[in-house]
Design a protein around this motif. Structure first.
Motif, short mmCIF file in Angstrom:
data_model
loop_
_atom_site.label_atom_id
_atom_site.label_comp_id
_atom_site.label_asym_id
_atom_site.label_seq_id
_atom_site.Cartn_x
_atom_site.Cartn_y
_atom_site.Cartn_z
N LEU A 106 10.35 -16.83 -39.86
CA LEU A 106 11.83 -16.68 -39.48
C LEU A 106 12.57 -17.75 -40.35
CD1 LEU A 106 12.19 -16.83 -35.61
CD2 LEU A 106 13.20 -15.22 -37.23
N LEU B 271 14.98 -24.32 -31.88
CA LEU B 271 13.57 -24.49 -31.54
C LEU B 271 13.40 -25.21 -29.95
CD1 LEU B 271 12.00 -25.42 -34.83
CD2 LEU B 271 11.12 -23.53 -33.31
N PHE C 105 13.88 -19.96 -31.11
CA PHE C 105 12.46 -19.63 -31.02
C PHE C 105 11.90 -20.80 -30.08
CE2 PHE C 105 8.04 -20.05 -32.32
CZ PHE C 105 7.60 -18.90 -32.93
N ASP C 106 11.57 -20.02 -28.97
CA ASP C 106 10.95 -21.11 -27.85
C ASP C 106 9.57 -20.94 -27.91
OD1 ASP C 106 10.07 -21.88 -25.29
OD2 ASP C 106 12.09 -22.07 -24.42
N ARG D 88 5.00 -16.37 -37.43
CA ARG D 88 6.22 -16.01 -36.97
C ARG D 88 7.51 -17.04 -37.21
NH1 ARG D 88 6.77 -11.25 -34.19
NH2 ARG D 88 4.61 -10.18 -33.95
N LEU D 89 6.98 -18.29 -37.01
CA LEU D 89 7.96 -19.25 -37.30
C LEU D 89 8.13 -19.81 -38.60
CD1 LEU D 89 9.46 -21.92 -36.03
CD2 LEU D 89 7.46 -23.16 -35.85
N LEU E 211 10.35 -10.74 -29.92
CA LEU E 211 11.07 -11.11 -31.21
C LEU E 211 11.42 -9.97 -32.08
CD1 LEU E 211 11.79 -13.41 -32.72
CD2 LEU E 211 9.54 -13.73 -33.67
N GLU F 85 17.56 -15.71 -27.43
CA GLU F 85 16.05 -15.96 -27.17
C GLU F 85 15.51 -15.00 -26.51
OE1 GLU F 85 13.81 -19.58 -24.82
OE2 GLU F 85 15.69 -18.95 -24.16
N ILE G 12 18.08 -16.82 -34.35
CA ILE G 12 16.82 -16.79 -33.14
C ILE G 12 16.75 -17.99 -32.69
CG2 ILE G 12 14.58 -16.18 -32.70
CD1 ILE G 12 16.14 -13.70 -33.18
N LEU H 279 16.08 -18.71 -38.18
CA LEU H 279 15.73 -19.74 -37.36
C LEU H 279 17.05 -20.50 -36.76
CD1 LEU H 279 13.30 -20.75 -35.86
CD2 LEU H 279 12.95 -22.41 -37.52
N ILE I 165 7.26 -17.45 -26.88
CA ILE I 165 6.85 -16.72 -28.02
C ILE I 165 5.46 -16.70 -28.00
CG2 ILE I 165 6.71 -16.29 -30.59
CD1 ILE I 165 9.23 -15.68 -29.24
N LEU J 254 1.89 -17.77 -33.80
CA LEU J 254 3.40 -18.62 -33.82
C LEU J 254 3.46 -19.12 -35.21
CD1 LEU J 254 2.59 -20.88 -30.56
CD2 LEU J 254 4.29 -19.51 -31.05
#
Length: 255
Positions: free
Chosen positions: A188, A197, A169-170, A184-185, A152, A137, A167, A194, A174, A181
């Motif tokens: 991934l 989350l 993904f918080d 990038r989300l 990231l 993370e 990853i 990913l 991020i 967001l």
């Protein structure tokens, strides 16, 4: 109605109660479909496992022991491998499919980078033997100054070609590191990188929906991707946990 699945982070939620009682408290809300927590190592594993089973919610994720420096993977720690062994003992007994391995606080350098890759490769190999996924993370420097893994793109480069690592993904972190967001989300997810989350309001780290991010829109995206895993509710309640759960009501999936 979009329906992502949420896990209560018991290290931050229901802190009005002793830790063992938080499992049942999360289940009794009827709103969460799993739990996660950070560091269970001060609790007897057998008792903890029984408590989790009685509550009836699966354990989505735990963290590896952090040592004294917010993680050990980028540090020259002689007990890194033994800490992963202990973490996997807990993860296996609790049925946690994901283990967050923290990097630690240290200046980026070629030596730290090489050490981090070696340690994460070792952790990933050990975890694969137990059927556990390693997640890493990026953490913003406002919250944890000096944290090694703070970007990231840096994280993606460091885990490149290492099997069994993805990853975490918080959204809270991020947003403060990068913003952007949704792109990038989505990227991934498309790259199958990913791993987990988590969500909290930015910058207060209180209930989702109370900060600068349109969390509801992100939850709709998470459903549309689709993301089959859990979204960890890792925030500090502004008041008591139960009084602040109104944000979650529209996203309940199973009543």
């Amino acid at each position: 109605m979009p329906m992502p699945k949420f896990a209560a982070n018991l290290s931050l939620l229901f802190t009005e109660l002793p830790f063992p009682e938080r499992f049942a408290a999360a289940a009794n809300t009827g709103l969460f479909e799993a739990v996660e927590f950070q560091f269970p190592y001060d609790h007897d594993l057998k008792t903890l496992t029984q408590t989790a089973q009685q509550a009836g919610l699966p354990v989505a994720l735990i963290n590896a022991p952090p040592g004294d420096t917010f993680g050990q993977a980028a540090l020259n720690s002689t007990d890194f491998e033994s800490s992963i062994t202990e973490a996997l003992r807990y993860a296996t007994a609790l049925g946690a499919e994901k283990l967050h391995v923290m990097a630690g606080i240290t200046e980026p350098s070629p030596d730290a980078t090489a050490l981090y890759r070696r340690n994460i490769t070792t952790a990933a190999r050990m975890a694969a033997e137990r059927g556990v996924l390693i997640v890493v993370e990026p953490i913003n420097h406002h919250t944890v100054p000096g944290y090694f893994l703070h970007d990231l793109d840096q994280a993606l480069g460091l885990i490149q070609n290492i099997p069994n690592v993805k990853i975490l993904f918080d959204i809270f972190h991020i947003q403060q590191i990068h913003g952007d967001l949704t792109r990038r989300l989505t990227a991934l997810h498309q790259q199958d990188l990913l791993g987990h989350l988590q969500v909290a309001a930015v910058p207060s780290r209180h209930e989702p929906g109370t900060g600068e991010v349109d969390d509801a829109r992100l939850f709709e995206l998470i459903d549309a991707l689709p993301w089959p895993g859990f979204v960890g509710a890792e925030y500090h309640p502004a008041d008591t946990t139960v009084e602040g759960l109104g944000w979650l009501q529209p996203w309940v999936t199973y009543h």
